[in-house]
Design an enzyme around this catalytic site. Sequence first.
Site, PDB file in Angstrom:
ATOM      1  N   ASP A 158       0.823  -1.216   0.000  1.00 52.87           N
ATOM      2  CA  ASP A 158       0.000   0.000   0.000  1.00 52.87           C
ATOM      3  C   ASP A 158       0.860   1.271   0.000  1.00 52.87           C
ATOM      4  O   ASP A 158       2.081   1.205  -0.152  1.00 52.87           O
ATOM      5  CB  ASP A 158      -0.986  -0.021   1.179  1.00 52.87           C
ATOM      6  CG  ASP A 158      -0.300   0.043   2.547  1.00 52.87           C
ATOM      7  OD1 ASP A 158       0.924   0.298   2.615  1.00 52.87           O
ATOM      8  OD2 ASP A 158      -0.998  -0.162   3.559  1.00 52.87           O
ATOM      9  N   GLU A 161       3.672   1.208   2.191  1.00 54.70           N
ATOM     10  CA  GLU A 161       4.627   0.147   1.858  1.00 54.70           C
ATOM     11  C   GLU A 161       4.446  -1.078   2.755  1.00 54.70           C
ATOM     12  O   GLU A 161       5.403  -1.697   3.203  1.00 54.70           O
ATOM     13  CB  GLU A 161       6.060   0.701   1.931  1.00 54.70           C
ATOM     14  CG  GLU A 161       6.120   2.125   1.386  1.00 54.70           C
ATOM     15  CD  GLU A 161       7.473   2.580   0.921  1.00 54.70           C
ATOM     16  OE1 GLU A 161       8.305   2.854   1.777  1.00 54.70           O
ATOM     17  OE2 GLU A 161       7.693   2.638  -0.314  1.00 54.70           O
ATOM     18  N   GLU A 311       8.301  14.323   8.816  1.00 54.00           N
ATOM     19  CA  GLU A 311       7.312  13.350   8.325  1.00 54.00           C
ATOM     20  C   GLU A 311       6.195  13.191   9.347  1.00 54.00           C
ATOM     21  O   GLU A 311       5.016  13.236   9.021  1.00 54.00           O
ATOM     22  CB  GLU A 311       8.012  12.014   8.107  1.00 54.00           C
ATOM     23  CG  GLU A 311       7.118  10.881   7.708  1.00 54.00           C
ATOM     24  CD  GLU A 311       7.855   9.557   7.717  1.00 54.00           C
ATOM     25  OE1 GLU A 311       8.173   9.055   8.814  1.00 54.00           O
ATOM     26  OE2 GLU A 311       8.120   9.023   6.616  1.00 54.00           O
TER      27      GLU A 311
HETATM   28  C1  BGC Z   1       6.013   6.120   3.596  1.00 52.71           C
HETATM   29  C2  BGC Z   1       5.743   6.259   2.120  1.00 52.71           C
HETATM   30  C3  BGC Z   1       6.656   7.298   1.525  1.00 52.71           C
HETATM   31  C4  BGC Z   1       8.112   7.073   1.888  1.00 52.71           C
HETATM   32  C5  BGC Z   1       9.017   8.214   1.452  1.00 52.71           C
HETATM   33  C6  BGC Z   1       7.481   5.853   3.811  1.00 52.71           C
HETATM   34  O1  BGC Z   1       7.705   5.744   5.176  1.00 52.71           O
HETATM   35  O2  BGC Z   1       5.260   5.067   4.136  1.00 52.71           O
HETATM   36  O3  BGC Z   1       4.423   6.634   1.924  1.00 52.71           O
HETATM   37  O4  BGC Z   1       6.497   7.284   0.132  1.00 52.71           O
HETATM   38  O5  BGC Z   1       8.224   6.935   3.271  1.00 52.71           O
HETATM   39  O6  BGC Z   1       8.595   9.428   1.973  1.00 52.71           O
END
Ligand code: BGC
Length: 357
Positions: A158, A161, A311
């Site tokens: 998903d 990931e 994030e």
């Molecule tokens: C997230 C992804 C994202 C990636 C890079 C991962 O931890 O689950 O959605 O694309 O980080 O930012």
Amino acid sequence: MTSLFQRSKEIILENQNSSGGYIASPNFSTYHYSWFRDSSFIAYSMNSIGEHHSADKFHQWAAENILKREETIQRAIQKAQNGFPLGEQDILHTRYGLTGNVSDEDWPNFQLDGFGTWLWALAEHQKLSGFRASTTTLRAAGLLGQYLGALWHLPCYDSWEEFPDKIHTYTLAAIYAGLNADIEGIKGKYEQQLAEISSFILNNAVTEDRLIKYIGSVDVDANLIGISVPYNLIAPTNPLMIATVKKIEEKLIHGGGLHRYSSDTYFGGGEWVLLTAWLGWYYLAAGEVQKAKQALAWVEAQADAANQLPEQVPNTLNDKSFYQYWVDRWGNIANPLLWSHAQYIILYTALNEVNGL
Ligand code: BGC
């Protein structure tokens, strides 16, 4: 003092490689790659503030990298159409080095949502910039359309990931948006798949009166917002969407920010900046301007002294015991995360357009 808006734009532009690729985060080595998912939203954010050349360079970079893998794509299509299982060699990777290279490191590579999002973002790029996609870009888009048209029904990792053996509602909606994108060679070609995807979602991804994270689950995921904004599969004020967002608010907002899903343990499962901004984007589309402003204010309060957005923030963790585990494994939470800055720009700009701040 530089505003968060101004700094967000700078952070994105400073971290776009001369190749055109946007790095996910410069200070987190696992994220020294470009993801189609993150980068498509980043490019859209650049279009939303008139930085069309940045978006254009990204789309060209993305298209070239797709075309380099034409053989893989054709093989995937053949296998999927004939009902054969796809191996690691038959699929497109999810993250790319800035020169377009892929890593040998083991990674949850089979993810389809980012390619749908890319087609959506490419159509938006053409619309917002007035630029016409090059022949190369159109060829890449056409190939991806075929890839998604043949593979959409397969389980895959998903957007976080995870859960590779499931079919994810968000992923289906991203594919839907891609196959519905206003791009020469795509628009009008996938009517059958579009009808199949939307009836699949309505028949399998709804419980009681709302959407679910993946087929077979009863949970919600914050990414379900995307089904409405921006993928436009279900209107923001449709009762199904309203009930879904209500459940998301009940289950996933703690401390003012939005968690990905209740049992998320990545860095303990904190509040995600990009998702809170995304919810604000949805509120705006649903006509809830005050709530959109609150979301914006929460996001702004998460910026550090250098005006960087992480994030996630680890204030109201789903499971504290996992926080240190991830810090030890990969280092501190990614900061800045370009995608967080992109969603902030998108919300800030949309709010400005609607209401003035
Ligand atoms: C997230 C992804 C994202 C990636 C890079 C991962 O931890 O689950 O959605 O694309 O980080 O930012």
